[in-house]
Design an enzyme around this catalytic site. Structure first.
Site, PDB file in Angstrom:
ATOM      1  N   GLU A 118      13.053  46.026 -54.650  1.00  0.00           N
ATOM      2  CA  GLU A 118      14.105  45.564 -55.538  1.00  0.00           C
ATOM      3  C   GLU A 118      15.283  46.534 -55.480  1.00  0.00           C
ATOM      4  O   GLU A 118      15.094  47.744 -55.334  1.00  0.00           O
ATOM      5  CB  GLU A 118      13.587  45.462 -56.975  1.00  0.00           C
ATOM      6  CG  GLU A 118      12.505  44.405 -57.130  1.00  0.00           C
ATOM      7  CD  GLU A 118      12.006  44.270 -58.557  1.00  0.00           C
ATOM      8  OE1 GLU A 118      11.627  43.140 -58.922  1.00  0.00           O
ATOM      9  OE2 GLU A 118      11.990  45.269 -59.289  1.00  0.00           O
ATOM     10  N   GLY A 197      10.371  54.191 -55.408  1.00  0.00           N
ATOM     11  CA  GLY A 197      10.004  55.247 -54.483  1.00  0.00           C
ATOM     12  C   GLY A 197      10.626  56.596 -54.804  1.00  0.00           C
ATOM     13  O   GLY A 197      11.548  56.702 -55.615  1.00  0.00           O
ATOM     14  N   CYS A 372      15.979  51.494 -65.953  1.00  0.00           N
ATOM     15  CA  CYS A 372      15.305  52.673 -65.433  1.00  0.00           C
ATOM     16  C   CYS A 372      13.810  52.619 -65.707  1.00  0.00           C
ATOM     17  O   CYS A 372      13.381  52.396 -66.840  1.00  0.00           O
ATOM     18  CB  CYS A 372      15.902  53.923 -66.075  1.00  0.00           C
ATOM     19  SG  CYS A 372      15.179  55.458 -65.488  1.00  0.00           S
TER      20      CYS A 372
END
Length: 400
Positions: A118, A197, A372
């Site tokens: 994403e 990641g 976030c």
């Protein structure tokens, strides 16, 4: 416009063709044209001038569904090489989800190996509100939050991506392709590696991708690119030499090692004292401020004691601390977000006692799981979150 717009098979390459590419170990994987080091190496081996690479990239950005023969004025050997080893885009845009805040868009991108990542577009209107008591400069601009891996090894307990575990690294081309896809929806001016990641665990690909983004034809400023890390010490020590001018953000989230390890298991490998030494060295060499990300977890790291510990830890640095509200992550209910009063008090201690510039992040895209810590491959829910207040983005934070 509907909240979710499906764009399956935007690329001319079909799912069947993709499976054929992946299905045989003896068949070379077709690479992204944006795998810069590989395309230049192949051109050099074939005796083709690598200056053609920039013109190919420019054409593909403007025509992402093109056939190689449509690109004008290439040597004949280049067309043959491109057909045999490269695709304009190896990823396809699976779906686009627009937030009810009208400024956030999440792209779900299908990779050649069948995985998904994403990436999130966040739009800012600098004409709203003021910055440092003056009209905010710059007008309309967009920031792209980019992923560097499928899943993540770090296992931070407050982050949805960590629940996926680690699947694979992205190539530099797959990283850059997120920018290409996003550019179809908005003129991207800032890039933050704060998606899925740990960027510094995929160091070589991230460095190559940033170099492509700052070169022709993208020409993004390195001052408008930010790499966020949980604190991979050996990589931080190399970063300034490899990418001078880049912004560094550190996901600190706790002022002492014990609390850090409780909420960020990977912190055991990166002791806080050694991390601070690495950041001192980085700042000495780069002469740039460092951004500190600090997620506010009720009763875990948000007490006055923690604010004083954080202030003392960072008072010798030039930093901007960004206090981040904890965002819901599906069924994970171990944490709760700190109340507004507690967050405000935390900020006052850092500002008033330690004179550290501290902001409170205004969250965008919560209703599409694009805020976030929420990035994980799933279907968005239908909650409505309105956010009409001015938002400070990385570009404002970089200003003196």
């Amino acid at each position: 416009m509907s909240e979710t717009t499906s764009l399956v098979h935007v690329s001319k390459y079909t799912e069947k063709e993709g499976k054929e590419i992946r299905g045989s170990s003896s068949t070379m994987t077709v690479r992204s044209i944006f795998d810069g080091e590989i395309i230049r190496t192949e051109f050099d081996k074939a005796g083709i001038n690598s200056h053609f690479v920039h013109s190919i990239w420019k054409y593909v950005i403007e025509n992402p569904n093109c056939e190689w023969e449509q690109i004008p004025s290439l040597p004949s050997a280049a067309y043959s090489l491109l057909r045999s080893k490269f695709k304009p885009l190896t990823s396809t845009l699976h779906s686009v989800t627009n937030s009810t805040d009208h400024v956030t868009t999440k792209l779900l991108i299908n990779l050649q190996n069948g995985g998904f990542v994403e990436t999130v577009i966040m739009r800012y209107d600098s004409r709203l509100g003021k910055y440092a008591g003056k009209p905010r400069p710059g007008g309309l601009r967009s920031t792209l939050c980019i992923s560097s891996q499928v899943g993540c090894k770090m296992g931070c307990k407050f982050c949805a991506t960590g629940t996926m575990g680690f699947k694979s690294n992205l190539s530099s081309g797959e990283i850059v392709e997120q920018l290409v896809h996003a550019s179809r929806f908005s003129n991207i001016r800032n890039v933050v590696f704060m998606g899925m990641g740990e960027p510094l665990n995929n160091y070589a690909a991230v460095v190559e991708a940033v170099r492509i983004m700052t070169g022709l034809p993208f020409q993004l400023s390195s001052k408008r690119i930010t790499v966020s890390t949980v604190g991979i010490i050996h990589a931080i020590k190399k970063l300034h030499n490899d990418l001078p001018g880049l912004n560094l953000a550190v996901s600190l989230h706790a002022p002492v090692q014990e609390v850090r390890c409780q909420i960020m298991p990977a912190a055991r490998a990166f002791p806080l004292e050694k991390l601070m030494d690495a950041l001192h060295e980085y700042q000495k060499n780069s002469q740039q401020k460092i951004f500190i990300e600090y997620i506010m977890l009720n009763g875990v790291n948000d007490e006055e004691l923690h604010a004083h510990q954080l202030g003392k830890l960072l008072e010798t640095f030039q930093v901007v601390i960004n206090l981040i509200p904890f965002n819901p992550i599906g069924t994970l209910s171990e944490f709760r977000s700190s109340g507004e009063e507690k967050v405000s008090g935390f900020q006052k201690i850092l500002r008033g006692t330690y004179n550290i510039r501290t902001t409170i992040r205004k969250e965008m895209g919560q209703d599409i799981s694009g805020a976030c810590g929420q990035l994980v491959v799933n279907l968005p829910d239908k909650r409505s979150v309105k956010n009409t207040s001015p938002v400070t983005d990385i570009e404002d934070l970089c200003r003196q």
